[in-house]
Design an enzyme around this catalytic site. Sequence first.
Site, PDB file in Angstrom:
ATOM      1  N   ARG A  60       0.827  -1.199   0.000  1.00 22.02           N
ATOM      2  CA  ARG A  60       0.000   0.000   0.000  1.00 22.02           C
ATOM      3  C   ARG A  60       0.869   1.261   0.000  1.00 22.02           C
ATOM      4  O   ARG A  60       0.617   2.201  -0.752  1.00 22.02           O
ATOM      5  CB  ARG A  60      -0.926  -0.003   1.206  1.00 22.02           C
ATOM      6  CG  ARG A  60      -1.815   1.245   1.306  1.00 22.02           C
ATOM      7  CD  ARG A  60      -2.885   1.081   2.368  1.00 22.02           C
ATOM      8  NE  ARG A  60      -2.306   0.841   3.681  1.00 22.02           N
ATOM      9  CZ  ARG A  60      -2.785  -0.026   4.566  1.00 22.02           C
ATOM     10  NH1 ARG A  60      -3.856  -0.754   4.279  1.00 22.02           N
ATOM     11  NH2 ARG A  60      -2.214  -0.178   5.741  1.00 22.02           N
ATOM     12  N   TYR A 105      18.392   9.873   0.193  1.00 22.93           N
ATOM     13  CA  TYR A 105      19.713  10.475   0.392  1.00 22.93           C
ATOM     14  C   TYR A 105      20.078  11.251  -0.868  1.00 22.93           C
ATOM     15  O   TYR A 105      19.206  11.730  -1.580  1.00 22.93           O
ATOM     16  CB  TYR A 105      20.738   9.377   0.756  1.00 22.93           C
ATOM     17  CG  TYR A 105      21.967   9.921   1.439  1.00 22.93           C
ATOM     18  CD1 TYR A 105      21.865  10.609   2.647  1.00 22.93           C
ATOM     19  CD2 TYR A 105      23.226   9.767   0.871  1.00 22.93           C
ATOM     20  CE1 TYR A 105      22.987  11.126   3.271  1.00 22.93           C
ATOM     21  CE2 TYR A 105      24.361  10.275   1.498  1.00 22.93           C
ATOM     22  CZ  TYR A 105      24.229  10.961   2.694  1.00 22.93           C
ATOM     23  OH  TYR A 105      25.341  11.473   3.305  1.00 22.93           O
ATOM     24  N   LYS A 177      21.699  10.829   7.290  1.00 23.29           N
ATOM     25  CA  LYS A 177      22.856   9.953   7.502  1.00 23.29           C
ATOM     26  C   LYS A 177      22.563   8.929   8.598  1.00 23.29           C
ATOM     27  O   LYS A 177      22.999   7.769   8.510  1.00 23.29           O
ATOM     28  CB  LYS A 177      24.085  10.787   7.857  1.00 23.29           C
ATOM     29  CG  LYS A 177      25.388   9.985   8.022  1.00 23.29           C
ATOM     30  CD  LYS A 177      25.696   9.111   6.810  1.00 23.29           C
ATOM     31  CE  LYS A 177      26.022   9.871   5.536  1.00 23.29           C
ATOM     32  NZ  LYS A 177      27.349  10.450   5.475  1.00 23.29           N
ATOM     33  N   GLU A 248      29.420  15.505   9.989  1.00 27.47           N
ATOM     34  CA  GLU A 248      28.896  15.454   8.616  1.00 27.47           C
ATOM     35  C   GLU A 248      28.827  16.852   8.007  1.00 27.47           C
ATOM     36  O   GLU A 248      28.239  17.780   8.581  1.00 27.47           O
ATOM     37  CB  GLU A 248      27.494  14.831   8.622  1.00 27.47           C
ATOM     38  CG  GLU A 248      26.857  14.710   7.245  1.00 27.47           C
ATOM     39  CD  GLU A 248      27.458  13.593   6.396  1.00 27.47           C
ATOM     40  OE1 GLU A 248      27.201  13.559   5.184  1.00 27.47           O
ATOM     41  OE2 GLU A 248      28.191  12.749   6.965  1.00 27.47           O
ATOM     42  N   ASP A 249      29.447  17.002   6.836  1.00 36.91           N
ATOM     43  CA  ASP A 249      29.300  18.205   6.001  1.00 36.91           C
ATOM     44  C   ASP A 249      29.655  19.496   6.719  1.00 36.91           C
ATOM     45  O   ASP A 249      28.995  20.532   6.550  1.00 36.91           O
ATOM     46  CB  ASP A 249      27.883  18.280   5.434  1.00 36.91           C
ATOM     47  CG  ASP A 249      27.643  17.246   4.345  1.00 36.91           C
ATOM     48  OD1 ASP A 249      28.636  16.694   3.830  1.00 36.91           O
ATOM     49  OD2 ASP A 249      26.482  16.977   4.015  1.00 36.91           O
TER      50      ASP A 249
END
Length: 263
Positions: A60, A105, A177, A248-249
């Site tokens: 579904r 992502y 992440k 991260e980043d």
Amino acid sequence: MADTNRKTSHTCKISLQGAALLNDPQWNKGSAFTEEERQIFKLRGRLPCKVNTLEEQIKRAYDQLQQHDTPLKKNSFLESLRVQNWILYYALVQKYLKELMPIVYTPTEAEAISNYSHLYRRSEGLYLSFPNAETMEEDFLDQVKGRDIDLIVVSDAEAILGIGDQGVGGVAISIAKSVIYTLVGGIDPARTLPVALDVGTNNKELLDDDIYVGWRHNRVRGKDYDEFVDKFVQLVKKHVPNGLLHFEDFGTCRSLPDLIVGC
């Protein structure tokens, strides 16, 4: 207090019932709650009569996903599903991993992050803002006290996925992440903590946007920035000593390698 069996094959005790249970994505199973569970958790009148299997729910949800005609709309649908029902979300993405990884992502997540303030519906994760540096430990403990945390993903959002400075929208890359760690590494999402370090932004579009939900201020630099990040790192070391801290980043920052070495 009642018991519910999870796919992990052990029994978990929870005190939630009724609307509170259906509104908790960690435990909500939607129409997959059995007749016995519906009775125990006072859900009978809150759900349609039919009890679905997880496979039926996946079908579904996948059909609903296909009704959205752009990657960003599909990303938004999946985010909505994730904050409602972790079991179904992860089962769906895992089944169609190759197809959906670019949606949850990169590259689609970059577009979602650049529109974070305009897509914002509810808070998720931990927001540590520079103007509230004095209460950082209190705010941190509000999220981690009493929890077993295996993973903390943190970003200051200066260099997001090739699209640069995205301010407080960086919390979305921390969330994304964390999702990857669950999908690929099997980490329990209940034991993860996405974090945004909101130290301002130099993105003029965000600074000029009345809808922007972050701290509308140029990025903090130098000693003030170093001390703010270091304070966060020390809190992780103090309160989550066995957890993995993933940066991260972040932008190019001379002090960051020293902070990482100290973790």
